[in-house]
Scaffold this motif. Structure first.
Motif, mmCIF file in Angstrom:
data_model
loop_
_atom_site.group_PDB
_atom_site.id
_atom_site.type_symbol
_atom_site.label_atom_id
_atom_site.label_comp_id
_atom_site.label_asym_id
_atom_site.label_seq_id
_atom_site.Cartn_x
_atom_site.Cartn_y
_atom_site.Cartn_z
ATOM 1 N N ASN A 160 13.127 73.839 41.668
ATOM 2 C CA ASN A 160 13.026 72.398 41.918
ATOM 3 C C ASN A 160 14.107 71.566 41.245
ATOM 4 O O ASN A 160 14.180 70.359 41.439
ATOM 5 C CB ASN A 160 11.665 71.878 41.450
ATOM 6 N N GLY A 161 14.887 72.207 40.403
ATOM 7 C CA GLY A 161 15.973 71.487 39.736
ATOM 8 C C GLY A 161 15.513 70.567 38.621
ATOM 9 O O GLY A 161 16.300 69.799 38.071
ATOM 10 N N LYS A 162 14.246 70.584 38.277
ATOM 11 C CA LYS A 162 13.764 69.755 37.158
ATOM 12 C C LYS A 162 12.469 70.331 36.595
ATOM 13 O O LYS A 162 11.755 71.074 37.301
ATOM 14 C CB LYS A 162 13.559 68.307 37.594
ATOM 15 N N ALA A 163 12.195 69.974 35.349
ATOM 16 C CA ALA A 163 10.973 70.471 34.707
ATOM 17 C C ALA A 163 9.756 69.729 35.259
ATOM 18 O O ALA A 163 9.856 68.535 35.575
ATOM 19 C CB ALA A 163 11.066 70.266 33.201
ATOM 20 N N TYR A 186 6.920 71.967 29.905
ATOM 21 C CA TYR A 186 6.613 70.731 30.629
ATOM 22 C C TYR A 186 7.279 69.554 29.920
ATOM 23 O O TYR A 186 7.532 69.611 28.714
ATOM 24 C CB TYR A 186 5.100 70.482 30.639
ATOM 25 N N ARG A 187 7.503 68.487 30.653
ATOM 26 C CA ARG A 187 8.079 67.271 30.071
ATOM 27 C C ARG A 187 7.046 66.145 30.123
ATOM 28 O O ARG A 187 6.446 65.915 31.174
ATOM 29 C CB ARG A 187 9.337 66.879 30.872
ATOM 30 N N GLU A 204 10.998 79.415 36.298
ATOM 31 C CA GLU A 204 11.146 79.653 37.750
ATOM 32 C C GLU A 204 11.007 78.348 38.520
ATOM 33 O O GLU A 204 11.743 78.068 39.461
ATOM 34 C CB GLU A 204 10.063 80.630 38.249
ATOM 35 N N PHE A 205 10.036 77.525 38.093
ATOM 36 C CA PHE A 205 9.822 76.225 38.747
ATOM 37 C C PHE A 205 11.087 75.378 38.640
ATOM 38 O O PHE A 205 11.524 74.738 39.598
ATOM 39 C CB PHE A 205 8.633 75.501 38.072
#
Ligand code: 5AD
Ligand code: SF4
Length: 487
Positions: A38-41, A70-71, A33-34
């Motif tokens: 937000n368009g990114k991890a 997460y990245r 969902e994030f």
């Protein structure tokens, strides 16, 4: 336990690791969902303090976070989720944490999505957790050494809308959870836990209090982990425990192997790890001098895969101080052990830990420590100023004045520097097998590798060599490391 809503997800499995798998999936959904929003991890960074054990625990945290979505980023200042895996063996380790927290506070105020977690040894001390609760309300997650496998569950509680500080610290291990994700830092060498905790209760040391009673993993679990690593191409294994020489005395759980073979000890395990195809080098850390057996020395001598390196913390050369430290060996015992090791392993590198400033230490005791340093001819010695740890027996003893301790510390350090530099230079001109680890950060076009005796070598080369063994001619010794060239 505090602030936890255990029933936040009603249908979570009770058994591990299924429960954590379930929570990793739930967290993953929230992270998806994030990403849509937000368009990114979101990014994370695990900052690790302390020993090899902590470094390896952090690999497990990284594995869980990557699985969640997460990245990882190298820079703490660019991470949305910063986790501190703390150490508390000396007071300066504690101070480091507070420094980092202070500088993150501002950034967190400007970023509502940012999370801060703290785990590890420092969190096992109730007064520190109280301090965090009181003075560092902006920290989101606090957990300890016995439940770090639960990070996904605790994180889910936070991510799913609970904006209170989540604190869960256990005072003793509840269960050992195997088979959770791990992201190893290197893809050719790895640490493998063989035991947790410590029963030695050296009087200065906090480890038995924050890591709990000694418990060994079963040979079955360890060997299958190493086999799995070998299948993935790992060539070097470091067997990890606070006191590997008492492996097998207390097991985590009963298993069939143990019932069939109650005498299985560390040398047996070392032998079995060496038998695994694909594994080319095996290390271990740490050995307590009181438990290092003749059988272990024989297994090392007979087995070319075992690295020629023994880390053998002496702490002090004075029998009187060693007794007060509850080390259970004397200066003479230690010297005899060094002789025995060198007789069977003439090319071994010995390294050690030394402490200066233990209560009651005199100039004579320091001289004993200096004698041992000269006698043992260490390749490397980690020298520490004794640090008072609340709750340990030595904390109640009369402490020495810091100026005196500093002066003595510098004296010991000087002897350590000169003798270790002399000893570690003994291989100049020889060609040694080196496992290439990384690009050298300081010298352009150079790579860094490690010999089996644990000494580093920097030599011209390129990235393609990482993870492979190369023959390197040692041209110049520079204290703790060599400069060489591929032979
Ligand atoms: N103060 C200073 N050094 C310590 N160590 C352990 N406890 C303390 C303390 N209270 C050192 C020992 C040990 C190493 C890991 O840390 O030398 O071998
Ligand atoms: Fe601490 Fe002694 Fe155990 Fe090492 S052996 S972890 S110094 S108590």
């Amino acid at each position: 336990m505090d602030n936890i809503n255990q029933d936040i997800v009603i249908n979570a499995p009770v058994d591990e690791p299924a429960r954590q798998e379930f929570y990793m999936d739930r967290c993953h959904e929230l992270i998806e969902e994030f990403i849509i929003k937000n368009g990114k991890a979101p990014t994370f960074h695990v900052a690790t303090f302390g020993c090899q054990m902590n470094a390896h625990d952090s690999e497990k945290l990284v594995g869980i976070l990557e699985r969640i979505g997460y990245r990882e980023v190298d820079d703490e200042d660019k991470a949305d989720f910063v986790i501190f895996n703390t150490c508390t063996v000396r007071e300066n380790a504690n101070q480091k944490l507070y420094g980092h927290l202070g500088s993150l506070k501002k950034r967190k105020q400007g970023n509502k999505d940012m999370l801060i977690g703290i785990c590890g040894c420092m969190m096992q001390q109730p007064e520190i957790v109280e301090h965090i609760k009181e003075k560092y309300r902006f920290v989101d997650l606090v957990f300890g050494t016995f439940n770090f496998y639960k990070m996904a569950e605790l994180l889910y509680t936070r991510l799913s809308g609970n904006d209170k500080q989540i604190v869960e610290v256990l005072s003793a291990p509840e269960k050992n959870v195997e088979r959770l994700p791990e992201k190893r830092k290197y893809n050719f060498k790895s640490g493998v836990n063989i035991m947790y905790g410590c029963n030695n209760f050296c009087t200065y040391c906090i480890v038995p209090y924050v890591r709990g009673r000694e418990r060994s993993r079963t040979p079955e679990d360890i060997l299958s982990e190493v086999k799995c690593l070998a299948d993935q191409g790992y060539v070097e294994i470091m067997l990890l425990g606070q006191n590997v020489n008492s492996y097998g005395v207390n097991y985590l759980e009963e298993s069939d192997i143990i019932k069939q073979n109650p005498d299985y000890d560390f040398p047996d395990l070392l032998n079995d790890v060496c038998k695994i195809d694909g594994i080319k080098r095996v290390r271990f850390m740490t050995s307590h001098p009181k438990d290092l057996s003749d059988k272990l020395i024989d297994v090392i001598a007979e087995n070319p895969k075992v690295a020629r390196h023994i880390h053998l913390p002496v702490q002090s050369g004075s029998s009187k101080i060693l007794k007060a430290m509850n080390r259970r060996y004397t200066k003479e015992d230690y010297m005899a052990l060094v002789d025995k090791i060198r007789a069977k392993l003439p090319d071994v590198s010995l390294t050690t830990d030394i402490m200066v400033g233990f209560p009651g230490e005199t100039d004579e005791d320091i001289q004993d420590t200096i004698d041992i340093v000269r006698y043992a001819k260490y390749d490397q010695a980690f020298t520490f100023i004794y640090s008072v740890r609340t709750g340990t027996p030595a904390a109640k003893m009369e402490q020495l004045p810091p100026e005196l301790v500093n002066e003595r510390f510098n004296k010991v350090l000087e002897v350590v520097r000169t003798t270790c530099a002399e000893t570690s230079a003994r291989f100049v001109g020889q060609t040694k097998e080196v496992l290439v680890e990384c690009i050298n950060d300081h010298m352009d076009g150079y790579m860094t590798g490690r010999m089996d005796n644990n000494i580093l070598v920097h030599f011209p080369g390129d990235e393609s060599l990482i993870g492979s063994f190369v023959q390197v001619k040692l041209l110049e010794a520079r204290g703790f490391y060599y400069i060489g060239e591929i032979a």
